[in-house]
Design an enzyme around this catalytic site. Structure first.
Site, PDB file in Angstrom:
ATOM      1  N   CYS A 198      72.530  23.183  76.405  1.00 25.93           N
ATOM      2  CA  CYS A 198      72.014  24.386  76.166  1.00 25.93           C
ATOM      3  C   CYS A 198      72.000  25.624  77.089  1.00 25.93           C
ATOM      4  O   CYS A 198      72.268  26.649  77.052  1.00 25.93           O
ATOM      5  CB  CYS A 198      70.317  24.240  75.721  1.00 25.93           C
ATOM      6  SG  CYS A 198      70.012  23.251  74.103  1.00 25.93           S
TER       7      CYS A 198
ATOM      8  N   GLU B 199      67.089  25.932  71.411  1.00 24.45           N
ATOM      9  CA  GLU B 199      67.852  27.232  72.374  1.00 24.45           C
ATOM     10  C   GLU B 199      68.988  27.552  71.410  1.00 24.45           C
ATOM     11  O   GLU B 199      69.181  29.074  71.492  1.00 24.45           O
ATOM     12  CB  GLU B 199      68.071  26.556  73.554  1.00 24.45           C
ATOM     13  CG  GLU B 199      66.932  26.198  74.634  1.00 24.45           C
ATOM     14  CD  GLU B 199      66.685  24.789  74.356  1.00 24.45           C
ATOM     15  OE1 GLU B 199      66.261  24.273  75.536  1.00 24.45           O
ATOM     16  OE2 GLU B 199      66.865  24.177  73.395  1.00 24.45           O
TER      17      GLU B 199
ATOM     18  N   HIS C 126      69.732  22.172  68.680  1.00 27.28           N
ATOM     19  CA  HIS C 126      68.357  22.262  69.563  1.00 27.28           C
ATOM     20  C   HIS C 126      67.726  23.623  69.402  1.00 27.28           C
ATOM     21  O   HIS C 126      68.471  24.680  69.041  1.00 27.28           O
ATOM     22  CB  HIS C 126      68.709  22.095  70.924  1.00 27.28           C
ATOM     23  CG  HIS C 126      69.044  20.693  71.338  1.00 27.28           C
ATOM     24  ND1 HIS C 126      69.104  20.221  72.943  1.00 27.28           N
ATOM     25  CD2 HIS C 126      69.377  19.604  70.563  1.00 27.28           C
ATOM     26  CE1 HIS C 126      69.594  18.931  72.719  1.00 27.28           C
ATOM     27  NE2 HIS C 126      69.816  18.565  71.531  1.00 27.28           N
TER      28      HIS C 126
ATOM     29  N   CYS D 139      68.331  21.434  78.519  1.00 29.98           N
ATOM     30  CA  CYS D 139      69.412  20.422  78.590  1.00 29.98           C
ATOM     31  C   CYS D 139      70.672  21.169  79.188  1.00 29.98           C
ATOM     32  O   CYS D 139      70.841  22.265  78.926  1.00 29.98           O
ATOM     33  CB  CYS D 139      69.666  19.427  77.621  1.00 29.98           C
ATOM     34  SG  CYS D 139      70.408  20.182  75.885  1.00 29.98           S
TER      35      CYS D 139
END
Length: 169
Positions: free
Chosen positions: A92, A61, A59, A89
């Site tokens: 993360c 992040e 992801h 999420c």
């Protein structure tokens, strides 16, 4: 760079995150971008790449955290601020907590998986050992529009691809 306000500063760094999100968009990934800043210097940039990298943890992040950790040779980033185009999420958010980030600034909310205020707010959970300041809604319309455009194009492409398939009713 001298900032006239903290809002102007947040707007600037979110603009960089939006630029990173465009990299994901161009790869056919969900367009989410992130920049990690320490003392007004970008030390890590990331964008969504789970499809391209065959990695569910890739992801935006996490990619920004990895870049910053590598650049600074430290997994702890206690003065770090993460600017991300979409609400984090759970995965993360956990990585951000382990990095000990001071501040998370995000654009669009995520009503399905967001854990910085939408579904729940893990950063305010009293039993967890790290709490970060959360700022939401920075350039949210731009972030939301980019995501909407991506999914609209994706649905249209899927519809076109399946339009000539025979029906089995």
């Amino acid at each position: 760079m001298t900032w006239h306000s903290s809002a102007a500063r947040d707007d600037y760094f979110m603009g960089l995150a939006l630029e990173a999100a465009l990299c994901a968009y161009e790869l056919g990934e969900v367009p989410v971008g992130a920049v990690l800043v320490m003392n007004d210097v970008v030390v890590g940039t990331g964008f969504n790449q789970p499809i391209t990298r065959h990695d569910p943890t890739a992801h935006a992040e996490v990619m920004a955290l990895r870049a910053a950790g590598g650049a600074l040779q430290n997994y702890r980033l206690p003065q770090g601020e993460l600017f991300v185009t979409l609400e984090p999420c759970l995965m993360c958010a956990g990585a951000m907590m382990h990095a000990r980030l001071a501040r998370i600034v995000y654009g669009a909310s995520d009503a399905k998986t967001g854990v910085a205020g939408s579904v729940l707010n893990v950063f305010e959970h009293a039993q967890l050992n790290h709490h970060a300041q959360i700022i939401n809604g920075v350039r949210a319309d731009e972030a939301r529009q980019l995501l909407q455009r991506f999914f609209k194009e994706r649905r249209a492409a899927h519809k076109k691809a399946t339009a000539n398939e025979p029906r089995l009713d």
